[in-house]
Design a protein around this motif. Sequence first.
Motif, mmCIF file in Angstrom:
data_model
loop_
_atom_site.group_PDB
_atom_site.id
_atom_site.type_symbol
_atom_site.label_atom_id
_atom_site.label_comp_id
_atom_site.label_asym_id
_atom_site.label_seq_id
_atom_site.Cartn_x
_atom_site.Cartn_y
_atom_site.Cartn_z
ATOM 1 N N ALA A 253 0.838 -1.204 0.000
ATOM 2 C CA ALA A 253 0.000 0.000 0.000
ATOM 3 C C ALA A 253 0.870 1.250 0.000
ATOM 4 C CB ALA A 253 -0.912 0.010 1.226
ATOM 5 N N TYR A 254 2.095 1.124 0.555
ATOM 6 C CA TYR A 254 3.045 2.238 0.593
ATOM 7 C C TYR A 254 4.181 2.053 -0.407
ATOM 8 C CZ TYR A 254 0.722 2.869 5.091
ATOM 9 O OH TYR A 254 -0.223 3.027 6.073
ATOM 10 N N ALA A 255 4.518 0.798 -0.713
ATOM 11 C CA ALA A 255 5.684 0.505 -1.545
ATOM 12 C C ALA A 255 5.363 -0.586 -2.565
ATOM 13 C CB ALA A 255 6.856 0.078 -0.653
ATOM 14 N N PRO A 256 4.614 -0.241 -3.612
ATOM 15 C CA PRO A 256 4.314 -1.241 -4.646
ATOM 16 C C PRO A 256 5.505 -1.525 -5.565
ATOM 17 C CG PRO A 256 3.364 0.869 -5.247
ATOM 18 C CD PRO A 256 3.908 1.036 -3.853
ATOM 19 N N GLY A 257 6.419 -0.567 -5.666
ATOM 20 C CA GLY A 257 7.520 -0.691 -6.616
ATOM 21 C C GLY A 257 8.753 -1.314 -6.018
ATOM 22 N N VAL A 258 8.665 -2.603 -5.687
ATOM 23 C CA VAL A 258 9.784 -3.339 -5.103
ATOM 24 C C VAL A 258 9.921 -4.696 -5.795
ATOM 25 C CG1 VAL A 258 9.646 -2.208 -2.848
ATOM 26 C CG2 VAL A 258 8.295 -4.266 -3.276
#
Length: 317
Positions: A253-258
């Motif tokens: 929800a805070y860090a989709p780009g991992v």
Amino acid sequence: MELYNRTSPETYSGRASNQNLYVHEKVLCVDVSSLEKSSDKRVALLGYACDEGVKRNQGRFGAVKGPDAIRKKLGKLPNHLDDETALLDVGSIHCSNADLETAQDKLAHQVQQLLNGNLFPIVLGGGHDIAYGTYNGIKKYLGNAKSIGIINFDAHFDLRSNQDGNTSGTPFYQIAKDCEASGTAFHYLCLGIREDANDSSLFKTAKELDVKYILRDTFRIEFHNEINAWINAFIQNVDAVYVTIDLDGFSSAYAPGVSAPSPMGFTPDVVLASLKTIIASGKLTALDIAELNPTYDIDDQTARLAASLVHSVIHSL
């Protein structure tokens, strides 16, 4: 490709004030070889543009573009540093010909040089194999006489065996084995560990290596006082602290780009509160941020999170 390149000033941009009101107006891009030792307060941003370890660990490619993605978002944020504090961007380490080990060695050398020059290194990744390079740079700087405590904000232990080669999942196992070989203690605290992100063999390895950890169920802001107590107890037993933040530990929800997203991760507030505790100890020696993958980011949300974390740290040192 060269193993090192200087950051172009055009990487940083934002609202113009002509009064250094924004980070892009404050940051100075320099060649790392031009730095001299100084007693001035200085922070150095160093990129680690490498996702070879992620590829070897069967993760999603793209973290190689992480450092510049963080820089672009950081440049737009407001600058509250005083005139006496220098914010330097000292370029990026690259991985050439899939040679992860050489990239890690180069990173270690650069981190050591920054510390020798009285700069505080913040390393922008890149895969979590960044940790082996950053740690070894600190180790080369401090020597075996000083103990280093690793605090890892992460869903994963990253304690996989490197029997078949180094990956983004092996850095802390490598460090543990190096400590064993040199007769030094392995001090490792993981915050945010998830049972659905680590198999039973990794929990067994963690127990064998006496790893301290707080599970995600407990790593929540409502338990801030208890978390503070655990962090302070850990820090009291070491001479220096190295912090590494794996963005895939945050909820997607805070860090989709991992490289390995999950909705079950932790939230930014508990990380920021924990960082304040660590910084207040006066023992923080270097910090890195790993696993930003711009290819899968949504509205640059993860890059903004990483930039905000860096922004918070540089203004808290």
